[in-house]
Design a protein around this motif. Structure first.
Motif, mmCIF file in Angstrom:
data_model
loop_
_atom_site.group_PDB
_atom_site.id
_atom_site.type_symbol
_atom_site.label_atom_id
_atom_site.label_comp_id
_atom_site.label_asym_id
_atom_site.label_seq_id
_atom_site.Cartn_x
_atom_site.Cartn_y
_atom_site.Cartn_z
ATOM 1 N N ASP A 1 -31.573 82.400 -70.332
ATOM 2 C CA ASP A 1 -31.773 82.356 -71.783
ATOM 3 C C ASP A 1 -33.164 82.767 -72.255
ATOM 4 O OD1 ASP A 1 -29.139 81.583 -72.487
ATOM 5 O OD2 ASP A 1 -29.581 79.542 -71.843
ATOM 6 N N GLY A 2 -33.881 83.520 -71.455
ATOM 7 C CA GLY A 2 -35.094 84.152 -71.957
ATOM 8 C C GLY A 2 -36.377 83.377 -71.816
ATOM 9 N N TRP A 3 -36.327 82.144 -71.327
ATOM 10 C CA TRP A 3 -37.567 81.402 -71.095
ATOM 11 C C TRP A 3 -38.152 81.829 -69.743
ATOM 12 C CZ3 TRP A 3 -39.883 77.325 -73.979
ATOM 13 C CH2 TRP A 3 -39.229 77.007 -75.166
ATOM 14 N N SER A 4 -39.473 81.805 -69.650
ATOM 15 C CA SER A 4 -40.129 82.132 -68.379
ATOM 16 C C SER A 4 -41.188 81.088 -68.083
ATOM 17 C CB SER A 4 -40.773 83.522 -68.443
ATOM 18 O OG SER A 4 -41.795 83.566 -69.429
ATOM 19 N N VAL A 5 -41.520 80.947 -66.807
ATOM 20 C CA VAL A 5 -42.509 79.957 -66.392
ATOM 21 C C VAL A 5 -43.443 80.566 -65.358
ATOM 22 C CG1 VAL A 5 -40.980 79.005 -64.625
ATOM 23 C CG2 VAL A 5 -42.853 77.613 -65.508
ATOM 24 N N THR A 6 -44.712 80.263 -65.501
ATOM 25 C CA THR A 6 -45.721 80.646 -64.515
ATOM 26 C C THR A 6 -46.252 79.374 -63.880
ATOM 27 O OG1 THR A 6 -46.357 82.592 -65.803
ATOM 28 C CG2 THR A 6 -47.912 81.809 -64.137
ATOM 29 N N SER A 7 -46.123 79.270 -62.570
ATOM 30 C CA SER A 7 -46.553 78.071 -61.858
ATOM 31 C C SER A 7 -47.977 78.247 -61.351
ATOM 32 C CB SER A 7 -45.606 77.798 -60.677
ATOM 33 O OG SER A 7 -45.929 76.574 -60.062
ATOM 34 N N GLY B 1 -51.390 76.561 -58.969
ATOM 35 C CA GLY B 1 -51.593 75.929 -57.679
ATOM 36 C C GLY B 1 -51.680 74.418 -57.721
ATOM 37 N N ASP B 2 -52.131 73.842 -58.849
ATOM 38 C CA ASP B 2 -52.280 72.387 -58.920
ATOM 39 C C ASP B 2 -51.005 71.679 -59.360
ATOM 40 O OD1 ASP B 2 -52.180 73.223 -61.527
ATOM 41 O OD2 ASP B 2 -53.980 72.148 -62.180
ATOM 42 N N GLY B 3 -49.919 72.430 -59.531
ATOM 43 C CA GLY B 3 -48.667 71.831 -59.975
ATOM 44 C C GLY B 3 -48.411 71.980 -61.459
ATOM 45 N N SER B 4 -49.405 72.431 -62.220
ATOM 46 C CA SER B 4 -49.196 72.678 -63.647
ATOM 47 C C SER B 4 -48.425 73.981 -63.826
ATOM 48 C CB SER B 4 -50.542 72.761 -64.380
ATOM 49 O OG SER B 4 -51.301 73.867 -63.909
ATOM 50 N N CYS B 5 -47.930 74.217 -65.025
ATOM 51 C CA CYS B 5 -47.203 75.454 -65.283
ATOM 52 C C CYS B 5 -47.270 75.801 -66.761
ATOM 53 C CB CYS B 5 -45.743 75.349 -64.830
ATOM 54 S SG CYS B 5 -44.806 74.015 -65.592
ATOM 55 N N THR B 6 -47.037 77.060 -67.070
ATOM 56 C CA THR B 6 -47.051 77.551 -68.442
ATOM 57 C C THR B 6 -45.698 78.164 -68.759
ATOM 58 O OG1 THR B 6 -49.421 78.025 -68.311
ATOM 59 C CG2 THR B 6 -48.180 79.079 -70.096
ATOM 60 N N TRP B 7 -45.085 77.671 -69.829
ATOM 61 C CA TRP B 7 -43.788 78.185 -70.270
ATOM 62 C C TRP B 7 -43.967 79.127 -71.448
ATOM 63 C CZ3 TRP B 7 -38.908 77.071 -68.280
ATOM 64 C CH2 TRP B 7 -38.870 76.092 -67.289
ATOM 65 N N VAL B 8 -43.132 80.132 -71.520
ATOM 66 C CA VAL B 8 -43.126 81.065 -72.647
ATOM 67 C C VAL B 8 -41.698 81.141 -73.178
ATOM 68 C CG1 VAL B 8 -43.611 83.404 -73.444
ATOM 69 C CG2 VAL B 8 -45.012 82.402 -71.623
ATOM 70 N N SER B 9 -41.536 80.871 -74.466
ATOM 71 C CA SER B 9 -40.206 80.888 -75.073
ATOM 72 C C SER B 9 -39.783 82.321 -75.382
ATOM 73 C CB SER B 9 -40.220 80.071 -76.371
ATOM 74 O OG SER B 9 -40.847 80.807 -77.408
ATOM 75 N N PRO B 10 -38.504 82.536 -75.695
ATOM 76 C CA PRO B 10 -38.061 83.890 -76.049
ATOM 77 C C PRO B 10 -38.804 84.469 -77.245
ATOM 78 C CG PRO B 10 -36.170 82.502 -75.575
ATOM 79 C CD PRO B 10 -37.373 81.595 -75.610
ATOM 80 N N LEU B 11 -39.387 83.603 -78.089
ATOM 81 C CA LEU B 11 -40.140 84.068 -79.259
ATOM 82 C C LEU B 11 -41.620 84.274 -78.954
ATOM 83 C CD1 LEU B 11 -38.544 81.796 -82.021
ATOM 84 C CD2 LEU B 11 -37.988 84.167 -81.442
ATOM 85 N N GLY B 12 -42.006 84.063 -77.698
ATOM 86 C CA GLY B 12 -43.393 84.293 -77.300
ATOM 87 C C GLY B 12 -44.302 83.086 -77.452
#
Length: 465
Positions: free
Chosen positions: A432-438, A440-451
């Motif tokens: 459904d268009g969401w993406s995630v960047t993981s 090294g410390d276990g945190s992550c950044t999500w990006v929605s389909p709308l940016g």
């Protein structure tokens, strides 16, 4: 030219009583003005102008009666803002549930839009979906309730119960005239009654106006049975079971039977009777429910990620040894006292973890007991504890361990690239268009389909999630 003495003589001596009376009169006039102003604002139409004038008033300087009027006036403004909020939610989520990948809606649950609402308002996905459902019912079907909310005649709590109590009947084809009749009765009832009382009145109205629809609604209510857990303060939680009446009686009878069996008087060898149980009835019922569930859990064949379902407690070594009194962390709840953590750890199975001494973030896992990939799974479940989507609290032990960068695209099977995602958010990322960047410390950044970007920080093993 008059002298100062002549001027003083012509004015006469200063009358202190007169001065005090004048001052009191001015103060009283000022109080009357501000009281009159608050009364005027209470009866004014909610809006920016009225809100601005209310903000400029210090409620602490009002009379006790005017403070109540001020509070009521602010509540009317809140209702007006909440009416705008319903329109804004609909603008984001749309008038109807979304359809995922060309399929039918997943039980009426929005696939992507509710995540836009949940991340924007920092709500759980379930709460965001509830807000969307209420907004759609109000905006699409209950115009009079929306108007009453916008004018401050009812509160958001009243509007919520009207929407929730009528939603099923509206889906079943309640006519516009019937909806209007239910609304009018509910809005009139709300003037002098609490939201709970209005909810009861709406149910009664529906039963009288559309008895067949009411019968169908009650019949389907069985499918809404559920059990929920809500974390409270002071190391306590509330478990709520919503069951059909007959099933609820089965549960209560099982608890009562367990209590009678466990608390039966047992004679000692010398013929004396054991000490009487000091627990009250509520305590016995709570302990019985826990004991029944614990017995079932210990015999459960379910082993997600090849580990039995368990209760996980994190405690540092000095506290475990009694050299410190730092709080432990109960997975799924939060901080618990050191004494309780030690008691739970006394008969538990221990696993060693290494954390950063400054941040508490999990860095490494012991390899003494487990070989990869099982050790890596254990590490990731302990590190993430819940799904890594913002606001989601689904247990990591019951979630998927997902590659942030897919294996097909060169992603590695490592702690840096793996993380826990519940099945819903795993599907959201994949389809459904969401993406995630993981990271090294276990945190992550999500990006929605709308940016839109949303950051999930690393979770200290010592903090609640």
């Amino acid at each position: 030219m008059s002298t100062a003495a002549e001027i003083a003589t012509s004015i006469g001596p200063l009358d202190e009583n007169t001065f005090q009376k004048d001052f009191q009169a001015q103060a009283l006039a000022s109080d009357l003005d501000i009281t009159s102003k608050v009364t005027e604002l209470l009866n004014s139409m909610p809006g920016i102008k009225t809100l601005s004038e209310l903000v400029s008033i210090d409620p602490g300087k009002l009379s006790p009666s005017s403070r109540i009027d001020y509070l009521t006036a602010l509540e009317r403004q809140t209702a007006w803002l909440q009416a705008l909020m319903q329109r804004a939610i609909i603008a984001v989520a749309g008038n109807d549930p979304s359809v995922a990948n060309g399929q039918e809606p997943f039980f009426g649950v929005d696939e992507a839009e509710r995540e836009d609402v949940s991340t924007a308002l920092r709500l759980s996905a379930g709460t965001a979906q509830s807000r969307i459902d209420v907004a759609r019912t109000l905006v699409n079907h209950l115009p009079n309730t929306c108007s009453a909310l916008a004018t401050g005649d009812i509160s958001l709590a009243h509007a919520n119960v009207i929407a929730k109590e009528t939603a099923a009947a509206i889906r079943d084809g309640l006519t516009e005239f019937q909806i209007f009749e239910v609304e009018q009765r509910a809005i009139a009832h709300a003037e002098f009654h609490t939201p709970a009382q209005v909810a009861s009145q709406v149910r009664t109205s529906l039963a009288r106006i559309a008895p067949e629809t009411f019968e169908d609604t009650v019949a389907r209510a069985r499918d809404t049975r559920r059990v929920s857990c809500y974390n409270d303060s002071d190391g306590m939680s509330t478990v709520v079971a919503i069951l059909p009446a007959a099933d609820a009686q089965v549960v209560m009878n099982a608890i009562e039977s367990f209590i009678r069996l466990a608390s039966a008087d047992i004679e000692n060898k010398d013929g004396s009777v054991s000490a009487k149980d000091a627990r009250n009835t509520d305590m016995k019922r709570a302990d019985a429910l826990t004991a029944i569930a614990a017995a079932s859990l210990s015999a459960s064949p379910v082993t997600p990620h090849r580990r039995p379902i368990s209760i996980n407690v994190t405690i540092d070594l000095p506290t475990l040894l009694g050299l410190a009194e730092n709080p432990g962390q109960l997975n799924g709840y939060g901080a618990i006292p050191a004494s309780v953590a030690r008691e739970l750890a006394s008969d538990g199975k221990w696993i060693r973890f290494i954390t950063d001494p400054q941040t508490g973030n999990l860095l490494d896992y012991g390899r003494e007991s487990y070989e990869p990939p099982q050790a890596l799974k254990d590490f990731l479940i302990a590190r993430d504890r819940t799904c890594r989507f913002p606001g989601c609290r689904r247990s990591a032990a019951l979630s998927d361990l997902d590659h942030a960068q897919s294996w097909e695209e060169g992603g590695s099977t490592s702690a840096e690239n793996l993380g826990a995602l519940c099945r819903r958010h795993h599907r959201l990322k994949t389809h459904d268009g969401w993406s995630v960047t993981s990271h090294g410390d276990g945190s992550c950044t999500w990006v929605s389909p709308l940016g839109k970007k949303f950051f999930t920080p690393a979770r200290s093993i010592h903090d609640a999630v």
